[in-house]
Design an enzyme around this catalytic site. Structure first.
Site, PDB file in Angstrom:
ATOM      1  N   MET A 119       3.438  47.237  -7.750  1.00 45.06           N
ATOM      2  CA  MET A 119       3.975  46.090  -8.509  1.00 45.06           C
ATOM      3  C   MET A 119       3.100  45.749  -9.711  1.00 45.06           C
ATOM      4  O   MET A 119       3.503  45.045 -10.615  1.00 45.06           O
ATOM      5  CB  MET A 119       4.137  44.869  -7.606  1.00 45.06           C
ATOM      6  CG  MET A 119       2.826  44.319  -7.082  1.00 45.06           C
ATOM      7  SD  MET A 119       3.110  42.947  -5.959  1.00 45.06           S
ATOM      8  CE  MET A 119       1.466  42.669  -5.341  1.00 45.06           C
ATOM      9  N   HIS A 154       0.285  33.965  -4.078  1.00 44.03           N
ATOM     10  CA  HIS A 154      -0.898  33.237  -3.586  1.00 44.03           C
ATOM     11  C   HIS A 154      -1.984  34.208  -3.098  1.00 44.03           C
ATOM     12  O   HIS A 154      -3.128  33.839  -2.914  1.00 44.03           O
ATOM     13  CB  HIS A 154      -0.531  32.207  -2.510  1.00 44.03           C
ATOM     14  CG  HIS A 154      -0.185  32.806  -1.179  1.00 44.03           C
ATOM     15  ND1 HIS A 154      -0.325  32.096  -0.017  1.00 44.03           N
ATOM     16  CD2 HIS A 154       0.294  34.022  -0.818  1.00 44.03           C
ATOM     17  CE1 HIS A 154       0.049  32.853   1.006  1.00 44.03           C
ATOM     18  NE2 HIS A 154       0.428  34.036   0.542  1.00 44.03           N
TER      19      HIS A 154
HETATM   20  O1  LIG Z   1       0.388  36.227   2.033  1.00 48.39           O
HETATM   21  C1  LIG Z   1      -0.168  35.868   3.211  1.00 48.39           C
HETATM   22  C2  LIG Z   1       0.550  34.990   4.052  1.00 48.39           C
HETATM   23  C3  LIG Z   1      -0.005  34.595   5.273  1.00 48.39           C
HETATM   24  C4  LIG Z   1      -1.262  35.052   5.667  1.00 48.39           C
HETATM   25  C5  LIG Z   1      -1.987  35.904   4.803  1.00 48.39           C
HETATM   26  C6  LIG Z   1      -1.426  36.331   3.597  1.00 48.39           C
HETATM   27  O2  LIG Z   1      -3.275  36.326   5.151  1.00 48.39           O
HETATM   28  C7  LIG Z   1      -3.984  35.363   5.905  1.00 48.39           C
HETATM   29  C8  LIG Z   1      -3.275  35.079   7.201  1.00 48.39           C
HETATM   30  O3  LIG Z   1      -3.886  33.974   7.848  1.00 48.39           O
HETATM   31  C9  LIG Z   1      -3.210  36.279   8.058  1.00 48.39           C
HETATM   32  C10 LIG Z   1      -4.230  37.169   8.389  1.00 48.39           C
HETATM   33  C11 LIG Z   1      -3.877  38.229   9.236  1.00 48.39           C
HETATM   34  C12 LIG Z   1      -2.572  38.397   9.688  1.00 48.39           C
HETATM   35  C13 LIG Z   1      -1.559  37.496   9.345  1.00 48.39           C
HETATM   36  C14 LIG Z   1      -1.910  36.430   8.509  1.00 48.39           C
HETATM   37  O4  LIG Z   1      -1.078  35.443   8.018  1.00 48.39           O
HETATM   38  C15 LIG Z   1      -1.805  34.694   7.020  1.00 48.39           C
HETATM   39  O5  LIG Z   1      -2.512  39.517  10.480  1.00 48.39           O
HETATM   40  C16 LIG Z   1      -3.801  40.093  10.473  1.00 48.39           C
HETATM   41  O6  LIG Z   1      -4.660  39.229   9.745  1.00 48.39           O
END
Ligand SMILES: Oc1ccc2c(c1)OC[C@]1(O)c3cc4c(cc3O[C@H]21)OCO4
EC number: 2.1.1.46
Length: 355
Positions: A242, A259
């Site tokens: 992208m 974000h």
């Molecule tokens: O754009 C995004 C949206 C949500 C999340 C993202 C990024 O990373 C951090 C998070 O806390 C996160 C971290 C993770 C995960 C899911 C997860 O959801 C959360 O699976 C493994 O580590």
């Protein structure tokens, strides 16, 4: 009085020190499958019934009670009293709207984001925070702690398969989008094609495709994500970058994408998005679904969640959650003429951006 202010401050400070206990108790409830056990029981369940359903050793019954006490206090379970066969009163537990989000198999199940977000990869990095603050190198806290980017960590094909855990988490949040889609049909009406950028395994795209079968939907993500996925005549998977170019469509969807990225990277994605819809002239649009921090909001809990996410994005991706003003600047810097922000499903906003 000065003493009461001191004691209130101490309670406030200690409460925040031990916030992690509430998170870990919730993680334990998810891992044990307590919500499923209560849901499948079909009515309020006593502690002993729950312990035996969970196949816990008898020595763990009182431990379960202590976890349930905190989780009930925090609004994840509700306590009722039942009369047992001997007519004695017994405490029984039922689900609340929050723990109903942990019942597996339902489209509203958010267990996988609880699992992902509380995975050691998101927690252990915080031990490097002092080093991170004191180094000059611009990198995420995650990289400072582990030596590799979180994306590289996710894409490493290890047995723990964190990439599928991450994608399951994104997909679970996307299933909640189904409700939001009903309230925001107008955003998608009239489109002939849509490309879901960083659409992962296509959770959202499938929902849009089901609701609007005539829209030609494309799931666009990294080749290793969409590589072996196949769609149908109106839903296809395209691999690419992208940051280089985005396949043309009437609308570009960026749900929970910008974000993850800093302003420079987000600008690049938005400029490529503008290019992707350029054939549609004024009828093209970019649909952003992300947090828009409303600093005037009096919903302290909502703002705290949004600011929590801001630090999660900062520490893991050098990304950020943006205020209305920051969205305005980013959208204008990308060369768009106008946009409309409306709240959508809980803590995010839907931003329709026009060329
Ligand atoms: O754009 C995004 C949206 C949500 C999340 C993202 C990024 O990373 C951090 C998070 O806390 C996160 C971290 C993770 C995960 C899911 C997860 O959801 C959360 O699976 C493994 O580590």
């Amino acid at each position: 009085s000065e003493e009461s202010e001191l004691y209130h401050a101490q309670i406030h400070l200690y409460k925040h020190v031990y916030n992690f206990v509430s998170s870990m108790a919730l993680k334990s409830a998810m891992e044990l499958g307590i919500a499923d056990a209560i849901h499948n029981h079909g009515k309020p369940i006593t502690l002993d019934e729950l312990a035996s359903t969970l196949k816990l050793h008898p020595s763990k019954v009182n431990i379960l009670y202590r976890f349930l006490r905190l989780l009930t206090h925090n609004g994840f379970f509700a306590k009722t009293t039942l009369k047992n066969k001997e007519g004695e009163e017994e405490i029984a537990y039922s689900l609340t709207p929050s723990s109903k989000l942990l019942v597996s198999g339902k489209p509203t199940c958010l267990s996988s984001i609880v699992k992902g977000a509380l995975h050691p990869s998101s927690l252990d990095m915080w031990s490097a925070s002092k080093k991170w603050f004191n180094e000059e190198k611009e990198q995420t806290l995650y990289e400072c702690a582990t030596g590799e980017s979180f994306w590289d960590f996710l894409n490493k094909d290890t047995e723990s398969d964190t990439l599928s855990m991450f994608q399951d988490a994104m997909a679970s949040d996307s299933r909640m989008f189904k409700l939001a889609l009903k309230e925001n049909k107008h955003v998608f009406e009239g489109l002939e094609s849509l490309v879901d950028v960083a659409g992962g395994t296509g959770g959202v795209t499938k929902l849009i495709h089901d609701a609007f079968p005539n829209i030609k939907c494309t799931v666009f993500d990294q080749p290793q994500v969409v590589g072996n996925l196949t769609g149908n005549e109106n839903l296809n998977f395209v691999g690419g970058d992208m940051f280089k170019s985005i396949p043309p469509a009437d609308a570009v969807l960026l749900k929970w994408v910008l974000h993850d990225w800093n302003d420079e990277q987000s600008l690049k994605i938005l400029k490529n998005s503008k290019e992707a819809i350029s054939h549609k002239g004024k009828d093209g649009k970019v649909i952003i679904i992300d947090i828009s921090i409303d600093e005037t909001s009096d919903d302290h809990g909502l703002t705290e969640l949004q600011l929590d996410y801001d630090l999660v994005m900062l520490t893991m991706f050098l990304g950020k959650e943006r205020t209305k003003k920051e969205w305005d600047k980013l959208i204008r810097d990308a060369g768009f003429s106008s946009y409309k922000i409306s709240p959508i499903s809980g803590f995010k906003s839907l931003i329709e951006v026009y060329p």
